[in-house]
Structures are given as structure tokens and as C-alpha cells.
Design a protein around this motif. Structure first.
Motif, PDB file in Angstrom:
ATOM      1  N   GLU A  45       0.823  -1.219   0.000  1.00 37.63           N
ATOM      2  CA  GLU A  45       0.000   0.000   0.000  1.00 37.63           C
ATOM      3  C   GLU A  45       0.853   1.264   0.000  1.00 37.63           C
ATOM      4  N   GLU A  46       1.955   1.248   0.771  1.00 38.94           N
ATOM      5  CA  GLU A  46       2.845   2.411   0.828  1.00 38.94           C
ATOM      6  C   GLU A  46       3.523   2.642  -0.513  1.00 38.94           C
ATOM      7  N   ILE A  47       3.940   1.588  -1.175  1.00 39.03           N
ATOM      8  CA  ILE A  47       4.588   1.724  -2.479  1.00 39.03           C
ATOM      9  C   ILE A  47       3.597   2.303  -3.485  1.00 39.03           C
ATOM     10  N   ILE A  48       2.393   1.797  -3.495  1.00 42.27           N
ATOM     11  CA  ILE A  48       1.367   2.310  -4.409  1.00 42.27           C
ATOM     12  C   ILE A  48       1.092   3.782  -4.121  1.00 42.27           C
ATOM     13  N   ARG A  49       1.027   4.144  -2.845  1.00 38.26           N
ATOM     14  CA  ARG A  49       0.814   5.551  -2.470  1.00 38.26           C
ATOM     15  C   ARG A  49       1.948   6.429  -2.992  1.00 38.26           C
ATOM     16  N   ARG A  50       3.186   5.960  -2.871  1.00 34.87           N
ATOM     17  CA  ARG A  50       4.337   6.741  -3.361  1.00 34.87           C
ATOM     18  C   ARG A  50       4.322   6.878  -4.883  1.00 34.87           C
ATOM     19  N   ILE A  51       3.917   5.824  -5.571  1.00 37.92           N
ATOM     20  CA  ILE A  51       3.826   5.889  -7.035  1.00 37.92           C
ATOM     21  C   ILE A  51       2.785   6.919  -7.444  1.00 37.92           C
ATOM     22  N   ILE A  52       1.620   6.882  -6.816  1.00 35.95           N
ATOM     23  CA  ILE A  52       0.560   7.845  -7.133  1.00 35.95           C
ATOM     24  C   ILE A  52       1.023   9.264  -6.848  1.00 35.95           C
ATOM     25  N   GLN A  53       1.671   9.462  -5.710  1.00 36.90           N
ATOM     26  CA  GLN A  53       2.184  10.790  -5.343  1.00 36.90           C
ATOM     27  C   GLN A  53       3.199  11.280  -6.376  1.00 36.90           C
ATOM     28  N   TYR A  54       4.091  10.395  -6.797  1.00 35.04           N
ATOM     29  CA  TYR A  54       5.108  10.742  -7.784  1.00 35.04           C
ATOM     30  C   TYR A  54       4.466  11.103  -9.131  1.00 35.04           C
ATOM     31  N   LYS A  55       3.504  10.299  -9.565  1.00 31.94           N
ATOM     32  CA  LYS A  55       2.835  10.560 -10.853  1.00 31.94           C
ATOM     33  C   LYS A  55       2.068  11.873 -10.811  1.00 31.94           C
ATOM     34  N   ARG A  56       1.396  12.149  -9.714  1.00 29.70           N
ATOM     35  CA  ARG A  56       0.679  13.426  -9.584  1.00 29.70           C
ATOM     36  C   ARG A  56       1.640  14.600  -9.702  1.00 29.70           C
ATOM     37  N   LYS A  57       2.784  14.469  -9.060  1.00 26.78           N
ATOM     38  CA  LYS A  57       3.797  15.531  -9.098  1.00 26.78           C
ATOM     39  C   LYS A  57       4.270  15.779 -10.533  1.00 26.78           C
ATOM     40  N   ILE A  58       4.512  14.704 -11.275  1.00 25.93           N
ATOM     41  CA  ILE A  58       4.961  14.827 -12.665  1.00 25.93           C
ATOM     42  C   ILE A  58       3.887  15.483 -13.527  1.00 25.93           C
ATOM     43  N   TYR A  59       2.645  15.026 -13.395  1.00 30.46           N
ATOM     44  CA  TYR A  59       1.576  15.555 -14.233  1.00 30.46           C
ATOM     45  C   TYR A  59       1.262  17.006 -13.900  1.00 30.46           C
ATOM     46  N   LEU A  60       1.392  17.395 -12.639  1.00 31.87           N
ATOM     47  CA  LEU A  60       1.191  18.798 -12.270  1.00 31.87           C
ATOM     48  C   LEU A  60       2.250  19.688 -12.912  1.00 31.87           C
ATOM     49  N   VAL A  61       3.497  19.209 -12.941  1.00 34.47           N
ATOM     50  CA  VAL A  61       4.567  19.977 -13.569  1.00 34.47           C
ATOM     51  C   VAL A  61       4.310  20.110 -15.061  1.00 34.47           C
ATOM     52  N   ARG A  62       3.912  19.020 -15.707  1.00 38.31           N
ATOM     53  CA  ARG A  62       3.654  19.055 -17.154  1.00 38.31           C
ATOM     54  C   ARG A  62       2.502  19.993 -17.484  1.00 38.31           C
ATOM     55  N   GLU A  63       1.441  19.981 -16.693  1.00 45.13           N
ATOM     56  CA  GLU A  63       0.304  20.865 -16.933  1.00 45.13           C
ATOM     57  C   GLU A  63       0.711  22.328 -16.764  1.00 45.13           C
ATOM     58  N   GLY A  64       1.597  22.595 -15.820  1.00 50.96           N
ATOM     59  CA  GLY A  64       2.062  23.951 -15.580  1.00 50.96           C
ATOM     60  C   GLY A  64       2.946  24.479 -16.684  1.00 50.96           C
ATOM     61  N   GLU A  65       3.552  23.591 -17.463  1.00 52.28           N
ATOM     62  CA  GLU A  65       4.445  23.998 -18.559  1.00 52.28           C
ATOM     63  C   GLU A  65       3.665  24.443 -19.780  1.00 52.28           C
ATOM     64  N   GLU A  66       2.431  24.001 -19.905  1.00 55.89           N
ATOM     65  CA  GLU A  66       1.653  24.301 -21.117  1.00 55.89           C
ATOM     66  C   GLU A  66       1.143  25.718 -21.121  1.00 55.89           C
TER      67      GLU A  66
END
Length: 66
Positions: A45-66
Motif C-alpha cells: 500500500e505504501e509503495i502504491i501511495r508513493r507511485i501515485i504521489q510521484y505521478k501526480r507531481k509529474i503531471y502537475l509539472v507538465r500541466e504547468g508547462e503548457e
């Protein structure tokens, strides 16, 4: 990449895009698409939580670049 801990407390980073399976046996075993396996202290569960957190961080950065 997400940071995880081996059973000896050694920290390492893993490319979460290459994780194929995460099993609780009772230790947590991560199998990569490369065939490598890692036994880690974190729960499934902790690993899945970290993956989701990491992916959210990446997608937020990409959305901010547009």
C-alpha cells in the motif's frame, strides 16, 4: 523514481514505470519488467501511495508547462 528501503535500511530509488508486480509474502517483493526483484521494508500500500504521489507531481509539472 520513488525511494524505497531494503531490509538492511539501505535506501535506493526505483523507476516506478518499470514495476511489474508488488507482492506481500509477508515481505514486500517488487518484480521489475527487467526481471530484477527487490525485497523492501515498505508495504504494498505504501509503495502504491508513493507511485501515485510521484505521478501526480509529474503531471502537475507538465500541466504547468503548457
Amino acid at each position: 523514481m520513488i525511494k524505497l528501503s531494503k531490509l538492511n535500511n539501505q535506501e535506493f530509488a526505483v523507476n516506478s514505470d518499470l514495476i511489474e508486480t508488488i507482492e506481500q509474502t509477508p515481505d514486500t517483493v517488487i518484480t521489475m519488467t527487467t526481471g530484477n526483484k527487490y525485497v523492501v521494508k515498505e508495504t504494498q500500500e505504501e509503495i502504491i501511495r508513493r507511485i501515485i504521489q510521484y505521478k501526480r507531481k509529474i503531471y502537475l509539472v507538465r500541466e504547468g508547462e503548457e
